[in-house]
Design an enzyme around this catalytic site. Structure first.
Site, PDB file in Angstrom:
ATOM      1  CB  ALA A 239      -0.914  -0.018   1.226  1.00  0.00           C
ATOM      2  CE  LYS A 240      -1.737   6.658  -2.877  1.00  0.00           C
ATOM      3  NZ  LYS A 240      -3.179   6.375  -2.739  1.00  0.00           N
ATOM      4  NE  ARG A 241       0.879  -0.252   5.950  1.00  0.00           N
ATOM      5  CZ  ARG A 241      -0.304  -0.567   5.460  1.00  0.00           C
ATOM      6  NH1 ARG A 241      -1.136   0.373   5.064  1.00  0.00           N
ATOM      7  NH2 ARG A 241      -0.675  -1.830   5.370  1.00  0.00           N
TER       8      ARG A 241
END
Ligand code: GLU
Length: 304
Positions: A239-241
């Site tokens: 994911a983005k993190r």
């Protein structure tokens, strides 16, 4: 016959690319054909431009398909016809319950299914038609498939024998009249004569539902092949993190197609780390049994 079925709900990232590469290799290594289907029915989650971006990303990766892309929004009448047929045959029924009501009616939290609580069957047998449900309640009704078996066992090409446990009646047509994913994917895979559905294993719990629909509609079932997801170093789904692993961003940072495909081949245990190659270079010795059966940790480090 296989398919690539992106949902234009966001940019494709490393994890999507690996699944698409495997879907492509699995079919092309056997000389099969492959179709591109844009799964654009999830209205609120669609992102403008994501369809064109997905096509551009797939082409950049060197993955190709046969024929013109098919869009699910162009096939709404087919899904509606399948849903109506199931209602007419008593296999599906109108349901006016809201998500909140379903949650409140669910007897115990452990009954939670993959996408919400198990439906307690409140509307089963209450209405014969959508119009009747609306006339009595003033609400638009969804359609639910009536599940009368506890499980549909099946053998997955990648993960092997599965219990195929089912959890309650599931939605096949939403309140707004649009198809639910479960129905659209079955109608399309059957119409496109897909014989292998290769996708990420987050969709494994959907498979028994889809098998029920194949059987109810008298359609030929494909073989399912669910491959593990790419996860970040923390074990969670990419994911983005975990940093920007979208293909567009990698490309903009100067990563070449060959470097990326080589890295994906490494994540699939098909090539050593540091290989640069094209998808077609992987065809001759493609071996699905080498692909790790556990989630693989992937990141953009070392690539850009
Ligand atoms: N469109 C779905 C996704 O992008 C895939 C559905 C499927 O392969 O059955 O997650």
């Amino acid at each position: 016959m296989g398919r690539l079925a992106p949902s234009p709900t966001g940019a494709l990232h490393l994890g999507n690319a690996r699944t698409f590469l495997l879907a492509w290799l699995s079919v092309r290594a056997r000389g099969g054909t492959l179709q591109l289907r844009i799964e654009d029915i999830d209205g609120p989650r669609l992102k403008p431009g994501a369809e064109a971006q997905a096509i551009e990303d797939l082409l950049w990766l060197g993955l190709d398909w046969d024929g013109e892309p098919v869009r699910q929004t162009e096939r709404l009448a087919r899904y509606a016809a399948a849903a109506s047929e199931l209602v007419a045959r008593g296999l599906a029924y109108p349901c006016v319950c809201t998500r909140k009501e379903v949650e409140e009616a669910a007897s115990a939290p452990h009954e939670a299914a993959m996408d919400g609580p198990v439906y307690p069957g409140t509307c089963r047998g209450r209405w014969r038609t959508l119009a009747e449900a609306k006339a009595v309640t003033g609400r638009d009704a969804a359609l639910r498939f009536a599940v009368d078996v506890a499980a549909v066992p099946f053998v997955d090409r990648f993960v092997g024998a599965q219990a195929g446990t089912l959890a309650g009646d599931f939605v096949i047509q939403k309140r707004d009249g649009g198809p639910a994913y479960q129905l659209a994917v079955v109608v399309d895979d059957a119409a496109q004569q897909v014989t292998e559905v290769l996708r990420a294993d987050d969709l494994l719990p959907s498979t028994p539902r889809q098998l029920l629909l194949y059987r109810a509609l008298g359609l030929i079932e494909p073989r399912f092949c669910h491959v593990p997801l790419v996860v970040g170093a923390d074990g969670l789904r990419l994911a983005k993190r975990h940093g920007d692993t979208t293909l567009r961003s990698l490309r903009e940072r100067g990563v070449t197609m060959q470097a990326l495909i080589g890295y994906l081949a490494f994540l699939c245990n098909l090539r050593p780390r540091g290989t640069a190659c094209r998808p077609t270079d992987l065809l001759a010795d493609f071996d699905m049994t080498r692909v790790p059966d556990k989630p693989v940790v992937g990141d953009a480090h070392g690539l850009a």
